[in-house]
Structure formats: structure tokens, C-alpha cells
Write a protein that holds these residues in place. Sequence first.
Motif, mmCIF file in Angstrom:
data_model
loop_
_atom_site.group_PDB
_atom_site.id
_atom_site.type_symbol
_atom_site.label_atom_id
_atom_site.label_comp_id
_atom_site.label_asym_id
_atom_site.label_seq_id
_atom_site.Cartn_x
_atom_site.Cartn_y
_atom_site.Cartn_z
ATOM 1 N N TYR A 1 -13.971 5.125 18.005
ATOM 2 C CA TYR A 1 -14.588 5.693 16.794
ATOM 3 C C TYR A 1 -16.080 5.924 16.935
ATOM 4 N N GLU A 2 -16.695 5.346 17.961
ATOM 5 C CA GLU A 2 -18.144 5.424 18.135
ATOM 6 C C GLU A 2 -18.817 5.096 16.805
ATOM 7 N N ASN A 3 -19.461 6.090 16.177
ATOM 8 C CA ASN A 3 -20.138 5.786 14.903
ATOM 9 C C ASN A 3 -19.366 6.316 13.706
ATOM 10 N N ASP A 4 -18.095 6.622 13.914
ATOM 11 C CA ASP A 4 -17.322 7.265 12.859
ATOM 12 C C ASP A 4 -16.406 6.269 12.153
ATOM 13 N N VAL A 5 -16.992 5.207 11.653
ATOM 14 C CA VAL A 5 -16.228 4.135 11.001
ATOM 15 C C VAL A 5 -16.550 4.153 9.509
ATOM 16 N N HIS A 6 -15.502 4.051 8.681
ATOM 17 C CA HIS A 6 -15.715 4.186 7.227
ATOM 18 C C HIS A 6 -15.192 2.958 6.491
ATOM 19 N N LEU A 7 -15.888 1.830 6.684
ATOM 20 C CA LEU A 7 -15.429 0.566 6.106
ATOM 21 C C LEU A 7 -15.596 0.527 4.586
ATOM 22 N N GLU A 8 -16.289 1.529 4.029
ATOM 23 C CA GLU A 8 -16.493 1.572 2.565
ATOM 24 C C GLU A 8 -15.380 2.368 1.877
ATOM 25 N N ASP A 9 -14.463 2.948 2.674
ATOM 26 C CA ASP A 9 -13.433 3.830 2.128
ATOM 27 C C ASP A 9 -12.062 3.140 2.180
ATOM 28 N N ALA A 10 -11.492 2.902 0.999
ATOM 29 C CA ALA A 10 -10.220 2.156 0.897
ATOM 30 C C ALA A 10 -9.095 2.843 1.671
ATOM 31 N N SER A 11 -9.047 4.157 1.583
ATOM 32 C CA SER A 11 -7.986 4.910 2.255
ATOM 33 C C SER A 11 -8.126 4.786 3.775
ATOM 34 N N TRP A 12 -9.345 4.921 4.281
ATOM 35 C CA TRP A 12 -9.593 4.832 5.726
ATOM 36 C C TRP A 12 -9.222 3.438 6.237
ATOM 37 N N VAL A 13 -9.699 2.415 5.535
ATOM 38 C CA VAL A 13 -9.444 1.024 5.966
ATOM 39 C C VAL A 13 -7.943 0.716 5.937
ATOM 40 N N SER A 14 -7.258 1.139 4.871
ATOM 41 C CA SER A 14 -5.816 0.874 4.741
ATOM 42 C C SER A 14 -5.038 1.516 5.888
ATOM 43 N N GLN A 15 -5.393 2.755 6.211
ATOM 44 C CA GLN A 15 -4.661 3.463 7.267
ATOM 45 C C GLN A 15 -4.920 2.856 8.638
ATOM 46 N N ARG A 16 -6.142 2.373 8.879
ATOM 47 C CA ARG A 16 -6.411 1.731 10.173
ATOM 48 C C ARG A 16 -5.593 0.441 10.293
ATOM 49 N N TRP A 17 -5.445 -0.304 9.173
ATOM 50 C CA TRP A 17 -4.623 -1.520 9.220
ATOM 51 C C TRP A 17 -3.167 -1.187 9.516
ATOM 52 N N LEU A 18 -2.651 -0.135 8.873
ATOM 53 C CA LEU A 18 -1.255 0.256 9.130
ATOM 54 C C LEU A 18 -1.036 0.611 10.597
ATOM 55 N N GLU A 19 -2.051 1.201 11.222
ATOM 56 C CA GLU A 19 -1.914 1.579 12.629
ATOM 57 C C GLU A 19 -1.840 0.362 13.548
ATOM 58 N N VAL A 20 -2.542 -0.716 13.195
ATOM 59 C CA VAL A 20 -2.641 -1.842 14.143
ATOM 60 C C VAL A 20 -1.772 -3.049 13.795
ATOM 61 N N LEU A 21 -1.319 -3.165 12.540
ATOM 62 C CA LEU A 21 -0.525 -4.340 12.183
ATOM 63 C C LEU A 21 0.835 -4.320 12.879
ATOM 64 N N PRO A 22 1.267 -5.473 13.396
ATOM 65 C CA PRO A 22 2.581 -5.531 14.055
ATOM 66 C C PRO A 22 3.708 -5.658 13.022
ATOM 67 N N LEU A 23 4.039 -4.545 12.374
ATOM 68 C CA LEU A 23 5.101 -4.539 11.359
ATOM 69 C C LEU A 23 6.289 -3.737 11.883
ATOM 70 N N TYR A 24 7.456 -3.980 11.290
ATOM 71 C CA TYR A 24 8.593 -3.108 11.588
ATOM 72 C C TYR A 24 8.263 -1.701 11.111
ATOM 73 N N ASN A 25 8.751 -0.702 11.850
ATOM 74 C CA ASN A 25 8.461 0.688 11.472
ATOM 75 C C ASN A 25 8.905 1.000 10.050
ATOM 76 N N GLN A 26 10.062 0.440 9.642
ATOM 77 C CA GLN A 26 10.549 0.714 8.280
ATOM 78 C C GLN A 26 9.541 0.218 7.241
ATOM 79 N N ASP A 27 8.942 -0.961 7.511
ATOM 80 C CA ASP A 27 7.967 -1.518 6.563
ATOM 81 C C ASP A 27 6.710 -0.644 6.511
ATOM 82 N N LYS A 28 6.283 -0.174 7.687
ATOM 83 C CA LYS A 28 5.113 0.712 7.720
ATOM 84 C C LYS A 28 5.411 1.983 6.924
ATOM 85 N N LEU A 29 6.618 2.521 7.126
ATOM 86 C CA LEU A 29 6.974 3.774 6.462
ATOM 87 C C LEU A 29 7.058 3.608 4.948
#
Length: 197
Positions: free
Chosen positions: A140-168
Motif C-alpha cells: 500500500y505504500e502511503n495509500d492506507v485509509h485507517l480512518e475509513d470504515a469501509s476500507w478497514v472492514s474490507q482489509r480485515w475480510l481479506e486477511v482473516l482466516p475465515l471459511y469462504n462462506q462466512d466471508k461471503l
Amino acid sequence: MRTQEMALLTHDTLLLPEGRVEIRVIDPRYLSMIAESLKGHYPLVFGMSKVDCELPCYEAATQCEVIDFNQLDDNSLGIVIEGKQRVRVLSAAQRRNGTWISRVLPCNNWQHEPIYGEFELISAALEQFYQVNPELFGLYENDVHLEDASWVSQRWLEVLPLYNQDKLRLLNQPNCHKTMNFVLELIKSHARDNQHS
């Protein structure tokens, strides 16, 4: 909304709008597919692999762009892909060379919204996660948006070890609120477990 044809890249990771992932491409067929996409023949769509189904990936996928690439030591190509627009994969056909072309329908991206109150905890936890995983943070270099709920939520979904069905299930929500609540509960229960151990 009109459907569109896109070249389909499947992978075992999840990529969402504004997310970035680095993948290795060894297969010459996929190298030529990416070259076609870079020349503007087809947009590229990134979907989570699914086996033994009509579709080679889950319906929820993301149109993406190649934003960087470099030759790796073993002569394979490392490419960095950035998610742009959520789409639904309606159908896919395998071409003679084994690559896939899909027909997709654009979906709404989650709206940007400020993060506040106790949800700032999930933002702080993501920042810590990136400190521990600098190779992810580096994408991300300097392209990080920790103040944005949507951005933060989507980054968590990408990295959390969840079943695909739960992510979906979380992905198919109209906004990021369920994901924010889910991640907050995870962090709180993890903190409680640590207190008791």
C-alpha cells in the motif's frame, strides 16, 4: 447495469475494492491473458477459486487492475493487483488454452464512511497487523485509509482466516457495518482470552 465480459483470474485469496495482492504467475497462458488485459482487450476480474462447480470461482468477485509487476528470480512474474469494482460472476467459459472468460454484472461498492467510537479499535488493530506483516503493508505504500470504515472492514475480510462462506455472508451485506461488528467482537474476545490465560 449492463453485463460485461472479463478475463477471469482465480486465486485462493480474496481481493476487494482498494485492496492489493501480489501473486506469482508462472503459466504462460496466464501471462498472455494478463498481457491481453494490459493492452485493453479485456478487463480483468479476480475471484476466489472454487472447485468442482460450474463456475471456477465464487460469484462475488472484483474487477481489478495490474498496478505493478516485476520479474522474479525463477523467471516467473510477480504482479500486484488492485481491486476496483465489485462484480457478480454470472457465467464463465473456458477458452481453448484453458484460461477463463467470464460474464459479470457490476455491483455496488461499499460506501466510504468515517470510523468512530469503539470501532477505532479495529482500525488500530489493523495498523498493528500491518506492523507485524510489513510485506502486506508494503503493497500500500502511503495509500492506507485507517480512518475509513469501509476500507478497514474490507482489509480485515481479506486477511482473516475465515471459511469462504462466512466471508461471503459478510460481503453480501449492503454496507460494512456487519463486518465491523464481527471484527470488533473477534478483537474483544481475543483480548478477554488473553486476560484469562
